[in-house]
Write an enzyme that holds these catalytic residues in place. Structure first.
Site, PDB file in Angstrom:
ATOM      1  N   ASP A  67      -7.024  -7.466   6.338  1.00  0.00           N
ATOM      2  CA  ASP A  67      -5.665  -8.010   6.192  1.00  0.00           C
ATOM      3  C   ASP A  67      -4.649  -6.914   5.841  1.00  0.00           C
ATOM      4  O   ASP A  67      -3.446  -7.147   5.932  1.00  0.00           O
ATOM      5  CB  ASP A  67      -5.610  -9.186   5.203  1.00  0.00           C
ATOM      6  CG  ASP A  67      -6.480  -9.006   3.978  1.00  0.00           C
ATOM      7  OD1 ASP A  67      -7.031  -7.913   3.783  1.00  0.00           O
ATOM      8  OD2 ASP A  67      -6.596  -9.973   3.207  1.00  0.00           O
TER       9      ASP A  67
ATOM     10  N   ASP B 254       0.869  -1.188   0.000  1.00  0.00           N
ATOM     11  CA  ASP B 254       0.000   0.000   0.000  1.00  0.00           C
ATOM     12  C   ASP B 254       0.900   1.231   0.000  1.00  0.00           C
ATOM     13  O   ASP B 254       1.676   1.428   0.937  1.00  0.00           O
ATOM     14  CB  ASP B 254      -0.923  -0.027   1.216  1.00  0.00           C
ATOM     15  CG  ASP B 254      -1.829  -1.248   1.219  1.00  0.00           C
ATOM     16  OD1 ASP B 254      -2.920  -1.175   0.650  1.00  0.00           O
ATOM     17  OD2 ASP B 254      -1.401  -2.300   1.767  1.00  0.00           O
TER      18      ASP B 254
END
Length: 260
Positions: free
Chosen positions: A250, A221
């Site tokens: 998650d 991310d």
DNA sequence: ATGCCGCCTCATAGGCGA
């Protein structure tokens, strides 16, 4: 201005955990991925009651992205340009205006691409070529911008606890990493790596095989900042503790602080 | 070599994720 990205893995499943994290972290803007909800079923009121404007780009069951912002969301655009036949909800962008300047915020959920090679990996690489095109177009404009979300890319070996386990995976295969590098090399800044070096920093831990307890994670991310945006970067952190709370996604939130 | 877990749905099994 504090801006966060968070792949929530389903808004219905995160209906308590997401507002709980937001109350704690107090972000000005939240970029969500995998809302797994149609626009009309997204619980916007929960966030509007807390002072956020809400814009979604959803679809049934899968994918779906959204923007939550204490600032007005202007000129909202949905869908990554370049393929009118692509009906997967993976891209949303809008402009927010801080005290000093306007900022174009792009939220993305980049295709996973497994199994690789194969048609899903081809879709991932095609999507990344379109992402590069959008980045080039935004660089030609004057507004500072950022592109953030779940990139499904492990940029380097140090971004995985066990890089050998990911060698042939769509998240780490050379073609995917090269495509990511090509976008960064347009002149964008990986905000986390501008602030923190070295291994051991992850944003995703699989639900399976005790990955969280073993800290067997990956960093997928990311925030990519335009040059003018990178000049305003004050901080970038990963809220890893969120992974250990009740009924977690998650992924965990990653956030930046901008002087803008 | 595969599943592990957890999400979703014209659900109660199968697709998908990473």
């Amino acid at each position: 201005m504090k801006i966060a990205t968070f792949n929530i893995n389903g808004i219905k499943a995160r209906i308590d955990a997401l507002p709980a994290w937001m109350a704690d972290a107090e972000p000005d803007v939240v970029v969500l991925q995998e809302i797994k909800s149609m626009d009309e079923n997204f619980p916007s009121e929960i966030f509007e009651e807390r002072g956020y404007n809400v814009e979604t780009h959803g679809q049934k069951s899968f994918n779906g992205v959204a923007l939550l912002s204490k600032y007005p969301l202007e000129d909202v655009s949905r869908g990554l340009p370049g393929d009118p036949d692509d009906d997967q909800a993976r891209w949303i962008e809008a402009t927010v205006t801080g005290e000093k300047d306007a900022l174009r915020i792009c939220g993305l959920y980049l295709p996973n691409g497994n199994p690789a090679p194969g048609p899903k990996f081809d879709y991932k690489l095609d999507w990344m070529a379109r992402l590069e095109g959008r980045a080039r177009a935004l660089l030609d404009e004057e507004t500072p911008f950022l592109m953030t979300g779940d990139y499904n890319i492990i940029p380097q070996a140090e971004d995985a606890a066990r890089p050998d386990a990911w060698r042939d995976d769509a998240l780490f295969r050379m073609e995917a990493r090269t495509a990511f590098r090509r976008i960064v090399n347009l002149g964008l800044t990986d905000a986390f790596r501008a602030r923190t070096q070295g291994p051991g920093h992850y944003s995703f831990w699989d639900y399976q095989a005790g990955a969280w307890n073993k800290n067997d994670g990956i960093r997928i991310d990311h925030f990519l900042l335009s040059p003018a945006c990178a000049d305003r970067l004050k901080d970038c952190q990963i809220d890893r503790d969120v992974r250990g709370k009740e009924k977690p996604s998650d992924h965990v939130p990653v956030w930046i602080e901008l002087d803008i």
